[in-house]
Write a protein that holds these residues in place. Structure first.
Motif, short mmCIF file in Angstrom:
data_model
loop_
_atom_site.label_atom_id
_atom_site.label_comp_id
_atom_site.label_asym_id
_atom_site.label_seq_id
_atom_site.Cartn_x
_atom_site.Cartn_y
_atom_site.Cartn_z
N ASN A 26 1.58 3.90 1.41
CA ASN A 26 1.64 4.99 2.82
C ASN A 26 2.89 4.62 3.53
N SER B 36 -3.69 3.45 4.66
CA SER B 36 -3.58 3.37 3.19
C SER B 36 -4.31 4.26 2.44
N SER C 20 0.70 -1.23 -0.14
CA SER C 20 -0.08 0.13 0.04
C SER C 20 0.97 1.31 -0.05
MG MG Z 1 0.12 -1.58 3.84
#
Ligand code: MG
Ligand code: TXA
Length: 317
Positions: A146, A152, A144
């Motif tokens: 982030n 996320s 993800s």
């Molecule tokens: Mg993640």
């Protein structure tokens, strides 16, 4: 709509070509998927993988998911089994990740899997990431998009705000429809859910026609990233709450709540799928509005509610 950041691009043929070039060179791109946005790099190339860990500030002990267009592309990297094929047929491409044995001569870089002998494999359905995978002769490692342990992103602007100038290229593919990360199921032994998601325990059991367990919190660490604090919006989160003070944010669910300025409803119709798709966007909105604390109403712990409560619990730990 015009993109407000100069590193966000709308998808077209030219941008497709450009993203292929960047990935082939070993650099990273931010990509939309149906679950959440991902930070993508060449899964066969050490240089790309190290960039992912570095940019996310993620510990190299927490392995990444490898994304392919279709299972045939992964035949030389992964040992597939019967349980996999049953689930693949039913749910792929889509929001499910399989933990499987890595083949001995697999080309997947060792750092992707944190040196484990297993790999997390996913076949995303979003048309942008599929168009890109179609043009590549390597799979994409894609966590993800982030910073490690944070929420996320479900849209391109959130990705840009997460990494600022350090990520040069993000494709805008609209809001991620599902809004929470894929279901992770370990198929190396008896099927075990490591991370609940939109594809539920009940659906998995029905297709596999056998018992499916949730990973036991006290069992040996199967998935390093599953146990530490995660999905944190950066301010304290309190779950199973009934009310809140005026100066804190309240996340509600269903009709039975006041509509104050500080109340953010996950789903007025008590629809769990809608609630999941709104959760991270609401977390970010509350943080951006500078609230200092988040109180969250009780969410029914069934079906998709199990995945929502999993994320809320980790955010509140
Ligand atoms: Mg993640
Ligand atoms: O929906 C998703 O899965 C998104 C999109 C971008 O595809 N990706 C995503 O990746 O959520 P990430 O890195 O944020 O989460 C992957 C999870 C981590 O908790 C990691 O520990 C686990 O999968 N994982 C990866 N490889 C594993 C393995 N070999 N065994 C057990 N768990 C693994």
């Amino acid at each position: 709509m015009k993109n407000i950041y100069s590193n966000i691009f709308s998808f077209n043929k030219k941008i497709l070509g450009k993203s292929i070039k960047i990935l082939k060179k070993g650099n990273l791109v931010g990509l939309p998927t149906e679950t959440v946005y991902g930070l993508a790099g060449n899964a066969y190339l050490k240089k790309s993988i190290n960039k992912i860990y570095k940019l996310k500030k993620r510990t190299s002990k927490n392995p990444l998911i490898v994304h392919y267009l279709k299972y045939e592309d992964a035949n030389e990297d992964i040992d597939f089994n019967d349980d996999f094929f049953k689930l693949y047929k039913k749910f792929c491409p889509g929001p499910i990740t399989f933990i499987l044995k890595k083949k001995k001569d697999s080309k997947i870089n060792n750092n992707v899997t944190a040196k484990l002998d297993t790999v997390a494999v996913r076949f995303p359905s979003h048309k942008v990431v599929r168009a890109i995978l179609k043009k590549l002769d390597f799979p994409l490692a894609m966590p993800s998009a982030n910073m490690s342990k944070k929420v996320s992103p479900v849209d391109a602007v959130s990705v840009a705000e997460e990494f600022k100038k350090k990520l040069k290229f993000i494709i805008n593919g609209g809001k991620s429809k599902i809004g929470i990360e894929s279901t992770v199921i370990d198929l190396t032994d008896k099927p075990k859910i490591l991370r609940p998601g939109i594809i539920s325990h009940k659906q998995l059991k029905k297709v596999l026609k056998k018992k499916v367990n949730y990973v036991n919190k006290n069992s040996k660490i199967k998935s390093p990233g599953m146990l530490t604090k995660h999905y944190s919006p950066g301010i304290p989160v309190y779950i199973n709450q009934k009310t809140v003070k005026k100066d804190h944010a309240f996340i509600s669910f269903g009709k039975n709540f006041k509509r104050d300025k500080n109340t953010f409803n996950l789903s007025k119709n008590s629809n769990l799928k809608e609630a999941a798709s709104n959760l991270y966007a609401i977390f970010r909105k509350i943080k951006n509005l500078k609230y200092k604390k988040i109180y969250v109403a009780k969410i029914p712990n069934k079906g998709i509610g199990i995945a929502i409560n999993d994320r809320l619990r980790r955010a509140s730990d």
